[in-house]
Design a protein around this motif. Sequence first.
Motif, short mmCIF file in Angstrom:
data_model
loop_
_atom_site.label_atom_id
_atom_site.label_comp_id
_atom_site.label_asym_id
_atom_site.label_seq_id
_atom_site.Cartn_x
_atom_site.Cartn_y
_atom_site.Cartn_z
N ILE A 53 9.13 11.03 -0.64
CA ILE A 53 7.75 10.79 -0.24
C ILE A 53 7.67 9.63 0.74
O ILE A 53 8.20 8.55 0.48
CB ILE A 53 6.86 10.48 -1.47
N ASP A 54 7.01 9.87 1.86
CA ASP A 54 6.82 8.84 2.89
C ASP A 54 5.32 8.71 3.15
O ASP A 54 4.70 9.62 3.71
CB ASP A 54 7.57 9.23 4.17
N ALA A 55 4.74 7.59 2.75
CA ALA A 55 3.29 7.38 2.89
C ALA A 55 2.96 6.35 3.96
O ALA A 55 1.87 5.77 3.96
CB ALA A 55 2.70 6.96 1.55
N ARG A 56 3.88 6.12 4.88
CA ARG A 56 3.66 5.08 5.89
C ARG A 56 2.77 5.54 7.03
O ARG A 56 2.18 4.72 7.74
CB ARG A 56 5.01 4.62 6.47
N GLY A 57 2.67 6.83 7.27
CA GLY A 57 1.90 7.35 8.39
C GLY A 57 0.46 7.68 8.04
O GLY A 57 -0.03 7.35 6.95
N SER A 117 0.80 -1.22 0.00
CA SER A 117 0.00 0.00 0.00
C SER A 117 0.84 1.27 0.00
O SER A 117 0.60 2.18 -0.79
CB SER A 117 -0.95 0.00 1.21
N SER A 118 1.83 1.34 0.89
CA SER A 118 2.58 2.59 1.06
C SER A 118 3.79 2.70 0.13
O SER A 118 4.45 3.74 0.11
CB SER A 118 3.05 2.72 2.51
N HIS A 119 4.06 1.65 -0.63
CA HIS A 119 5.24 1.71 -1.51
C HIS A 119 4.91 1.28 -2.95
O HIS A 119 4.98 2.10 -3.87
CB HIS A 119 6.37 0.84 -0.96
N ALA A 120 4.53 0.03 -3.13
CA ALA A 120 4.34 -0.48 -4.50
C ALA A 120 3.22 0.26 -5.23
O ALA A 120 3.39 0.68 -6.39
CB ALA A 120 4.07 -1.98 -4.46
N GLN A 121 2.06 0.42 -4.58
CA GLN A 121 0.95 1.11 -5.23
C GLN A 121 1.25 2.58 -5.44
O GLN A 121 0.90 3.17 -6.47
CB GLN A 121 -0.32 0.95 -4.39
N LEU A 122 1.91 3.19 -4.48
CA LEU A 122 2.30 4.60 -4.62
C LEU A 122 3.28 4.78 -5.76
O LEU A 122 3.16 5.72 -6.57
CB LEU A 122 2.90 5.09 -3.30
N LYS A 123 4.25 3.88 -5.86
CA LYS A 123 5.25 3.97 -6.93
C LYS A 123 4.60 3.87 -8.30
O LYS A 123 4.93 4.63 -9.21
CB LYS A 123 6.30 2.88 -6.74
N LEU A 124 3.66 2.94 -8.44
CA LEU A 124 2.95 2.79 -9.71
C LEU A 124 2.19 4.06 -10.07
O LEU A 124 2.21 4.52 -11.21
CB LEU A 124 2.00 1.60 -9.62
N SER A 125 1.52 4.66 -9.07
CA SER A 125 0.74 5.87 -9.32
C SER A 125 1.63 7.05 -9.70
O SER A 125 1.33 7.80 -10.63
CB SER A 125 -0.09 6.21 -8.08
N VAL A 137 10.01 6.40 0.71
CA VAL A 137 10.62 5.91 1.94
C VAL A 137 9.90 4.66 2.43
O VAL A 137 8.66 4.63 2.51
CB VAL A 137 10.59 6.99 3.03
N SER A 138 10.66 3.64 2.76
CA SER A 138 10.12 2.43 3.37
C SER A 138 10.79 2.22 4.73
O SER A 138 11.72 2.95 5.10
CB SER A 138 10.36 1.21 2.47
N ARG A 139 10.36 1.22 5.45
CA ARG A 139 10.90 0.96 6.79
C ARG A 139 12.41 0.74 6.75
O ARG A 139 13.13 1.15 7.66
CB ARG A 139 10.20 -0.27 7.39
N THR A 140 12.90 0.12 5.69
CA THR A 140 14.31 -0.22 5.63
C THR A 140 15.15 0.78 4.84
O THR A 140 16.36 0.57 4.67
CB THR A 140 14.47 -1.62 5.00
N SER A 141 14.53 1.85 4.33
CA SER A 141 15.28 2.78 3.49
C SER A 141 15.37 4.19 4.06
O SER A 141 15.82 5.10 3.36
CB SER A 141 14.65 2.86 2.09
N VAL A 142 14.98 4.37 5.31
CA VAL A 142 14.92 5.72 5.88
C VAL A 142 16.28 6.41 5.82
O VAL A 142 16.41 7.53 5.32
CB VAL A 142 14.40 5.68 7.33
N ARG A 143 17.30 5.76 6.34
CA ARG A 143 18.64 6.37 6.37
C ARG A 143 19.15 6.60 4.95
O ARG A 143 19.70 7.67 4.64
CB ARG A 143 19.60 5.49 7.14
N LYS A 144 18.98 5.63 4.08
CA LYS A 144 19.48 5.75 2.71
C LYS A 144 18.80 6.92 1.98
O LYS A 144 19.47 7.76 1.37
CB LYS A 144 19.23 4.46 1.95
N ASP A 145 17.46 6.98 2.07
CA ASP A 145 16.73 7.99 1.29
C ASP A 145 16.86 9.40 1.87
O ASP A 145 16.99 10.37 1.12
CB ASP A 145 15.25 7.61 1.22
#
Length: 227
Positions: free
Chosen positions: A167-171, A56-64, A140-148
Amino acid sequence: MSTAYISFEEQVRIPSDAFDLPGFRRWVHSDDYPERGKISFIDGEIVVDLSPEEISSHAQLKLSIHAQLWMFVRKHKLGKCYPDGVLLINEAANVSNEPDFMYCSVDSLKSGRVQAREFVADSGRFVELTGSPDLVVELVSRTSVRKDTKLLRDRYYAAGIGEYWLIDARGEEIDFKLLKRGKSGYLETNPDDDGFLRSTVLNASFLLTRAWNEILGFEYTLRELEQ
């Protein structure tokens, strides 16, 4: 000191000569390179992320984001879009990464500021995008915060990239930062009274929203401000 940060409990064998950019590129294009996951070379550090993408917060957002920005760029004949999976190389910034989305203007492509490149000469296989795209998007995903938010933010600026959309859509609310170049780093763009963020690169203002559908989950919309 050479370092590797691996964000998933799975073995990855990194060759000792992969801790500089030429060695990393050789590894990426070798038969020993892992078939899945994202592996980035960021100024001497190798960041390995084999975690599956949250739907929801990454794959679908990326496609959109890709679909809607691609439609915008094509409509206005601005340049070319590159999806997730295209390897970006910038030697000056000492970085190799696969952004979630890239946009290159016609002027950047014509001038050679950014160009597709073969790894093996005369192979006819253009497998790297080298130089400085006009716009890069990272989700941004749970495992990419520092990298991004830290490593790539610094390296993308050093690479001369005009805008960095983070873009961080996790919250509960979408955190959309449209970062523009300042004198020594990226600066956040302030939204207008309606929440739209102005992109100098695309010469348009955008608002990213989402709506919940009981069957489909979150549906994302990148709205362009009508002129």
